[in-house]
Design a protein around this motif. Structure first.
Motif, PDB file in Angstrom:
ATOM      1  N   VAL A 129       0.853  -1.192   0.000  1.00 32.24           N
ATOM      2  CA  VAL A 129       0.000   0.000   0.000  1.00 32.24           C
ATOM      3  C   VAL A 129       0.884   1.235   0.000  1.00 32.24           C
ATOM      4  O   VAL A 129       2.118   1.138   0.067  1.00 32.24           O
ATOM      5  N   LYS A 130       0.259   2.380  -0.039  1.00 32.15           N
ATOM      6  CA  LYS A 130       0.990   3.641  -0.153  1.00 32.15           C
ATOM      7  C   LYS A 130       2.037   3.820   0.946  1.00 32.15           C
ATOM      8  O   LYS A 130       3.146   4.281   0.698  1.00 32.15           O
ATOM      9  N   GLY A 131       1.734   3.450   2.152  1.00 31.98           N
ATOM     10  CA  GLY A 131       2.662   3.639   3.270  1.00 31.98           C
ATOM     11  C   GLY A 131       3.686   2.533   3.441  1.00 31.98           C
ATOM     12  O   GLY A 131       4.532   2.605   4.317  1.00 31.98           O
ATOM     13  N   GLY A 132       3.615   1.494   2.663  1.00 31.52           N
ATOM     14  CA  GLY A 132       4.550   0.367   2.826  1.00 31.52           C
ATOM     15  C   GLY A 132       3.824  -0.950   2.592  1.00 31.52           C
ATOM     16  O   GLY A 132       3.013  -1.058   1.686  1.00 31.52           O
ATOM     17  N   ARG A 133       4.099  -1.928   3.438  1.00 35.81           N
ATOM     18  CA  ARG A 133       3.477  -3.246   3.285  1.00 35.81           C
ATOM     19  C   ARG A 133       2.553  -3.523   4.454  1.00 35.81           C
ATOM     20  O   ARG A 133       2.882  -3.236   5.595  1.00 35.81           O
ATOM     21  N   ARG A 134       1.429  -4.157   4.151  1.00 36.13           N
ATOM     22  CA  ARG A 134       0.515  -4.636   5.194  1.00 36.13           C
ATOM     23  C   ARG A 134       0.598  -6.149   5.176  1.00 36.13           C
ATOM     24  O   ARG A 134       0.360  -6.788   4.150  1.00 36.13           O
ATOM     25  N   PHE A 135       0.918  -6.745   6.326  1.00 33.11           N
ATOM     26  CA  PHE A 135       1.060  -8.193   6.386  1.00 33.11           C
ATOM     27  C   PHE A 135      -0.223  -8.838   6.902  1.00 33.11           C
ATOM     28  O   PHE A 135      -0.878  -8.315   7.798  1.00 33.11           O
ATOM     29  N   GLY A 136      -0.533  -9.976   6.315  1.00 35.56           N
ATOM     30  CA  GLY A 136      -1.652 -10.787   6.768  1.00 35.56           C
ATOM     31  C   GLY A 136      -1.152 -12.214   6.932  1.00 35.56           C
ATOM     32  O   GLY A 136      -0.108 -12.590   6.382  1.00 35.56           O
ATOM     33  N   PHE A 137      -1.885 -13.006   7.698  1.00 42.87           N
ATOM     34  CA  PHE A 137      -1.468 -14.388   7.955  1.00 42.87           C
ATOM     35  C   PHE A 137      -2.626 -15.341   7.707  1.00 42.87           C
ATOM     36  O   PHE A 137      -3.774 -15.044   8.042  1.00 42.87           O
ATOM     37  N   ALA A 138      -2.299 -16.484   7.129  1.00 39.89           N
ATOM     38  CA  ALA A 138      -3.275 -17.548   6.920  1.00 39.89           C
ATOM     39  C   ALA A 138      -2.762 -18.781   7.650  1.00 39.89           C
ATOM     40  O   ALA A 138      -1.590 -19.144   7.515  1.00 39.89           O
ATOM     41  N   ALA A 139      -3.629 -19.401   8.453  1.00 45.50           N
ATOM     42  CA  ALA A 139      -3.224 -20.574   9.240  1.00 45.50           C
ATOM     43  C   ALA A 139      -4.045 -21.784   8.823  1.00 45.50           C
ATOM     44  O   ALA A 139      -5.241 -21.669   8.535  1.00 45.50           O
ATOM     45  N   LEU A 140      -3.399 -22.945   8.785  1.00 44.95           N
ATOM     46  CA  LEU A 140      -4.055 -24.223   8.531  1.00 44.95           C
ATOM     47  C   LEU A 140      -3.914 -25.071   9.786  1.00 44.95           C
ATOM     48  O   LEU A 140      -2.793 -25.333  10.237  1.00 44.95           O
ATOM     49  N   VAL A 141      -5.048 -25.477  10.380  1.00 44.17           N
ATOM     50  CA  VAL A 141      -5.051 -26.206  11.650  1.00 44.17           C
ATOM     51  C   VAL A 141      -5.830 -27.512  11.477  1.00 44.17           C
ATOM     52  O   VAL A 141      -6.869 -27.532  10.816  1.00 44.17           O
ATOM     53  N   VAL A 142      -5.325 -28.588  12.071  1.00 45.79           N
ATOM     54  CA  VAL A 142      -6.018 -29.873  12.118  1.00 45.79           C
ATOM     55  C   VAL A 142      -6.362 -30.136  13.576  1.00 45.79           C
ATOM     56  O   VAL A 142      -5.521 -29.948  14.465  1.00 45.79           O
ATOM     57  N   ILE A 143      -7.596 -30.572  13.827  1.00 45.56           N
ATOM     58  CA  ILE A 143      -8.049 -30.799  15.199  1.00 45.56           C
ATOM     59  C   ILE A 143      -8.729 -32.164  15.270  1.00 45.56           C
ATOM     60  O   ILE A 143      -9.371 -32.593  14.313  1.00 45.56           O
ATOM     61  N   GLY A 144      -8.544 -32.874  16.381  1.00 43.05           N
ATOM     62  CA  GLY A 144      -9.166 -34.191  16.539  1.00 43.05           C
ATOM     63  C   GLY A 144      -9.228 -34.602  17.993  1.00 43.05           C
ATOM     64  O   GLY A 144      -8.606 -33.987  18.862  1.00 43.05           O
ATOM     65  N   ASP A 145      -9.979 -35.678  18.253  1.00 49.06           N
ATOM     66  CA  ASP A 145     -10.127 -36.160  19.624  1.00 49.06           C
ATOM     67  C   ASP A 145      -9.303 -37.416  19.900  1.00 49.06           C
ATOM     68  O   ASP A 145      -9.410 -38.003  20.968  1.00 49.06           O
ATOM     69  N   GLU A 146      -8.486 -37.839  18.937  1.00 49.75           N
ATOM     70  CA  GLU A 146      -7.634 -39.034  19.028  1.00 49.75           C
ATOM     71  C   GLU A 146      -8.451 -40.308  19.226  1.00 49.75           C
ATOM     72  O   GLU A 146      -7.945 -41.313  19.697  1.00 49.75           O
TER      73      GLU A 146
END
Length: 184
Positions: free
Chosen positions: A32-49
């Motif tokens: 963007v005009k002022g520099g960089r804007r960082f965003g994050f994407a996460a991938l999560v696996v969840i279970g009850d074993e």
């Protein structure tokens, strides 16, 4: 105990029954005009074993918020996977998503989890102890997890197969023992 406190306690108990694994975090930058804007994407696996497992992805400006969103999405999209003796698959199965293909094979006791990164996280959270897996094609974590879930959805319990064929479960198991005995 007030109703609000009781529902919060129930939610905490439900959250504690699940094990979650962070599979991948992706950092993206928007210039963007002022520099960089960082965003994050996460991938999560969840279970009850114990056979229940789900995965989710979340996007946010901060990593903890992305992980929280991914965990919530994973809880909403859970599936049940039938396990033989609570430790391995009932039969070999293939799955695919996009260019990602996976082959999952049942393994004898003591083998352990022989699988690459994203698939290992899925097997640990579902509660499998013995499985051999191979990924073919895309090594993208999102595609590998989705292909693994595709394979796990195709996993059928022998009781379901016996019912579909119109035969007794014991007959099906006897045939299986005869086949295994003849291979040795």
């Amino acid at each position: 105990m007030a109703p609000r406190e009781k529902s919060r306690k129930d939610r905490d108990d439900r959250d504690n029954e699940f094990v979650d694994r962070l599979v991948h975090i992706n950092r993206v930058a928007k210039v963007v005009k002022g520099g960089r804007r960082f965003g994050f994407a996460a991938l999560v696996v969840i279970g009850d074993e114990k056979g229940r497992v789900g995965f989710g992805k979340g996007k946010a400006r901060e990593v903890p918020e992305a992980i929280r969103k991914a965990t919530e999405a994973a809880k909403r999209e859970m599936i049940f996977v039938p396990l033989r003796d609570g430790r391995t698959l009932h039969h070999d199965v293939k799955g695919r998503h996009g260019a990602g293909k996976v082959v999952l094979r049942a393994a004898p006791a003591g083998t352990g989890i022989i699988a690459g990164g994203p698939m290992r996280a899925v097997f640990e959270t579902v509660g499998m102890q013995d499985v051999v897996a191979k990924s073919i094609g895309s090594s993208n974590p999102y595609n590998m997890v989705r292909a693994t879930f595709d394979a796990l959805k195709n996993q059928m319990h022998p009781k379901d197969i016996a019912a579909r064929r119109g035969m007794k479960y014991a007959t099906l198991q006897a045939r299986r023992r005869d086949l295994i005995g003849s291979e040795e």
